[in-house]
Enzyme design. Structure first.
Site, PDB file in Angstrom:
ATOM      1  N   SER A 124       0.805  -1.393  -0.135  1.00  0.00           N
ATOM      2  CA  SER A 124       0.367   0.451  -0.267  1.00  0.00           C
ATOM      3  C   SER A 124       1.007   1.317  -0.032  1.00  0.00           C
ATOM      4  O   SER A 124       2.241   1.374   0.114  1.00  0.00           O
ATOM      5  CB  SER A 124      -0.973  -0.075   0.686  1.00  0.00           C
ATOM      6  N   TYR A 149      -2.306  -1.398  10.264  1.00  0.00           N
ATOM      7  CA  TYR A 149      -2.552  -1.890   9.277  1.00  0.00           C
ATOM      8  C   TYR A 149      -1.160  -1.449   8.683  1.00  0.00           C
ATOM      9  O   TYR A 149      -1.041  -1.943   8.014  1.00  0.00           O
ATOM     10  CB  TYR A 149      -4.462  -1.688   8.669  1.00  0.00           C
ATOM     11  N   LYS A 153       2.556  -3.708   6.861  1.00  0.00           N
ATOM     12  CA  LYS A 153       2.229  -3.242   5.208  1.00  0.00           C
ATOM     13  C   LYS A 153       3.850  -3.239   5.277  1.00  0.00           C
ATOM     14  O   LYS A 153       4.928  -4.060   4.564  1.00  0.00           O
ATOM     15  CB  LYS A 153       1.502  -2.566   4.396  1.00  0.00           C
TER      16      LYS A 153
HETATM   17  N1  UFG Z   1     -13.105  10.611   3.478  1.00  0.00           N
HETATM   18  C1  UFG Z   1     -14.250  11.675   3.095  1.00  0.00           C
HETATM   19  N2  UFG Z   1     -15.790  10.510   3.569  1.00  0.00           N
HETATM   20  C2  UFG Z   1     -15.910   9.605   4.106  1.00  0.00           C
HETATM   21  C3  UFG Z   1     -14.271   8.984   3.975  1.00  0.00           C
HETATM   22  C4  UFG Z   1     -13.189   9.514   3.368  1.00  0.00           C
HETATM   23  O1  UFG Z   1     -14.291  12.144   3.332  1.00  0.00           O
HETATM   24  O2  UFG Z   1     -17.053   9.242   4.732  1.00  0.00           O
HETATM   25  C5  UFG Z   1     -11.864  11.210   2.962  1.00  0.00           C
HETATM   26  C6  UFG Z   1     -11.334  10.866   3.275  1.00  0.00           C
HETATM   27  O3  UFG Z   1     -10.712  11.956   4.365  1.00  0.00           O
HETATM   28  C7  UFG Z   1     -10.001  11.393   2.254  1.00  0.00           C
HETATM   29  C8  UFG Z   1     -10.623  10.291   1.397  1.00  0.00           C
HETATM   30  O4  UFG Z   1     -11.896  10.362   1.219  1.00  0.00           O
HETATM   31  O5  UFG Z   1      -8.876  12.413   1.780  1.00  0.00           O
HETATM   32  C9  UFG Z   1     -10.392   9.400   0.985  1.00  0.00           C
HETATM   33  O6  UFG Z   1     -10.445   8.129   2.076  1.00  0.00           O
HETATM   34  P1  UFG Z   1     -10.312   5.925   2.063  1.00  0.00           P
HETATM   35  O7  UFG Z   1     -11.128   5.990   3.760  1.00  0.00           O
HETATM   36  O8  UFG Z   1     -11.028   6.121   0.818  1.00  0.00           O
HETATM   37  O9  UFG Z   1      -8.816   6.040   1.589  1.00  0.00           O
HETATM   38  P2  UFG Z   1      -7.941   6.581   2.553  1.00  0.00           P
HETATM   39  O10 UFG Z   1      -6.590   7.559   1.069  1.00  0.00           O
HETATM   40  O11 UFG Z   1      -7.589   7.202   3.467  1.00  0.00           O
HETATM   41  O12 UFG Z   1      -6.966   4.884   2.584  1.00  0.00           O
HETATM   42  C10 UFG Z   1      -6.395   4.639   1.640  1.00  0.00           C
HETATM   43  C11 UFG Z   1      -6.277   2.934   1.748  1.00  0.00           C
HETATM   44  C12 UFG Z   1      -5.470   2.536   2.533  1.00  0.00           C
HETATM   45  C13 UFG Z   1      -4.507   2.573   2.424  1.00  0.00           C
HETATM   46  C14 UFG Z   1      -4.260   4.922   2.674  1.00  0.00           C
HETATM   47  C15 UFG Z   1      -2.719   5.023   2.615  1.00  0.00           C
HETATM   48  O13 UFG Z   1      -8.319   3.092   2.402  1.00  0.00           O
HETATM   49  O14 UFG Z   1      -5.902   0.707   2.859  1.00  0.00           O
HETATM   50  O15 UFG Z   1      -4.881   4.524   1.467  1.00  0.00           O
HETATM   51  O16 UFG Z   1      -2.412   4.615   1.319  1.00  0.00           O
HETATM   52  F1  UFG Z   1      -3.516   2.467   3.941  1.00  0.00           F
END
Ligand code: UFG
Length: 333
Positions: A124, A149, A153
């Site tokens: 990741s 998590y 990785k």
């Molecule tokens: N977000 C919202 N509202 C929500 C959910 C997410 O605004 O209800 C925003 C988050 O703040 C973030 C973006 O959408 O800015 C993406 O969020 P995700 O949770 O979809 O993904 P992340 O970037 O946080 O996480 C992803 C993967 C993880 C990995 C991480 C870092 O899900 O497995 O990228 O690489 F670890």
């Protein structure tokens, strides 16, 4: 090749199995169905006309895994199996370390016994941690994460690298994914997590389907063009094709190779919401809320290495990702 796919009934795993089958490989899925559904096996068969072998076992169960290797002559492995919810990992660190690390150790021990030397690992972008400048490149330090998590990785990348140093005949491709979204064009496979989704796109799908009242955008006061966080969203089918290319590359490769799989473009949360609305001609109910702990303001991939080494490039557009996500969500939620 005969390719064992751990976690092959999951979101990325199932799309990868489809691409492997379409390209003439045989697949053997090992999945404990802790975050996947058995119907996925039927759906893969429906799409490809071929039925993958399927074993409902925990990848950390060495004896069960050994029996699968005994039965099938496995040429290569793609290892997806693992817990993946960032927030949950903060609350249940031991469960995450035990499950993700144990399953990898069991797998590599059994691979060694059966002299299987080709492994693609589901890593990741989180391994780049909070301190590297973006776009992230594979030669930057990838030794830090912000949650258990992510640390699994980092640790598994280390374990596989050390193993390969001791076994130079081994090949490990560490695929560092950015943010996979989208679904198979059939509408039969997609991201269908248990419970309330943590990730943005499955959450949007449930709001659009009327199962959740509204989306909360976590913060609009970041130092980004529109104030919301930017990520590198890529279509899960592009990601699956990246695995196909990586396993075929591993066939004639030894050593360790870390490769980013992303588009190389940052998209903001607000951009994604707008794109989802216009691609699907609907309105999403959303509010702006506070920042979520642990979120980085922005990051995306430098995807040059994947292009040079694997001949891989993400080709689906943001519109494709939004349309296919909704096509899946409205059928299966
Ligand atoms: N977000 C919202 N509202 C929500 C959910 C997410 O605004 O209800 C925003 C988050 O703040 C973030 C973006 O959408 O800015 C993406 O969020 P995700 O949770 O979809 O993904 P992340 O970037 O946080 O996480 C992803 C993967 C993880 C990995 C991480 C870092 O899900 O497995 O990228 O690489 F670890």
């Amino acid at each position: 090749m005969n390719i064992l796919v751990t976690g092959g009934a999951g979101y990325i795993g199932s799309h990868t199995v489809v691409e492997l089958l379409k390209n003439g490989h045989n697949t053997i899925i090992v999945d404990d169905l802790s975050n996947a559904k058995e119907e996925v096996i039927e759906r893969i068969e429906h799409i490809t006309g071929k039925r993958p072998y399927f074993y409902k076992i925990d990848c950390a169960d060495k004896a069960a895994l050994d029996a699968v290797f005994e039965k099938h002559s496995v040429d290569a492995v793609i290892h997806f199996a693992g817990y993946k919810a960032v927030g949950e990992s903060v609350k249940k660190p031991l469960q995450y370390y035990r499950n993700n690390i144990d399953s990898t150790l069991s797998l590599v021990e059994v691979m060694e016994k059966y002299q299987c030397t080709k492994l693609v690992f589901s890593s990741s972008a989180t391994v780049y941690g909070p301190n590297n400048p973006y776009p992230y490149k594979e030669d930057m330090p990838a030794i830090q994460s912000t949650n258990p998590y992510g640390w699994t990785k980092v640790m598994i990348e280390r374990i596989l690298t050390d193993y390969t140093t001791a076994h130079p005949e081994f090949s490990v491709i560490l695929l560092r994914y950015f943010n996979p979204i989208g679904a198979h064009e059939s509408g039969l496979l997609g991201d269908d997590p248990n419970g309330i989704p943590n990730n943005l796109m499955p959450y949007i799908g449930k709001v659009a389907a009327g199962q959740l009242d509204h989306l909360t955008i976590f913060g609009n006061d970041y130092d980004t063009p529109d104030g919301t966080c930017q990520r590198d969203y890529l279509h899960v089918v592009d990601l699956a094709i990246g695995h196909l290319k990586a396993i075929e590359y591993a066939e004639n490769h030894t050593g360790v190779e870390a490769i980013n799989l992303g588009t190389g473009t940052g998209i903001s949360v607000q951009d994604l919401v707008n794109a989802f609305e216009s691609a699907n001609n609907l309105k999403l109910s959303y509010v702006i809320g506070p920042r979520r702990d642990g979120d980085l303001p922005a990051f995306w991939a430098d995807a040059t290495k994947a292009k040079n080494l694997l001949g891989w490039k993400a080709v689906h557009t943001l519109e494709d990702m939004c349309k296919s996500s909704w096509n899946f969500a409205k059928n299966f939620q």
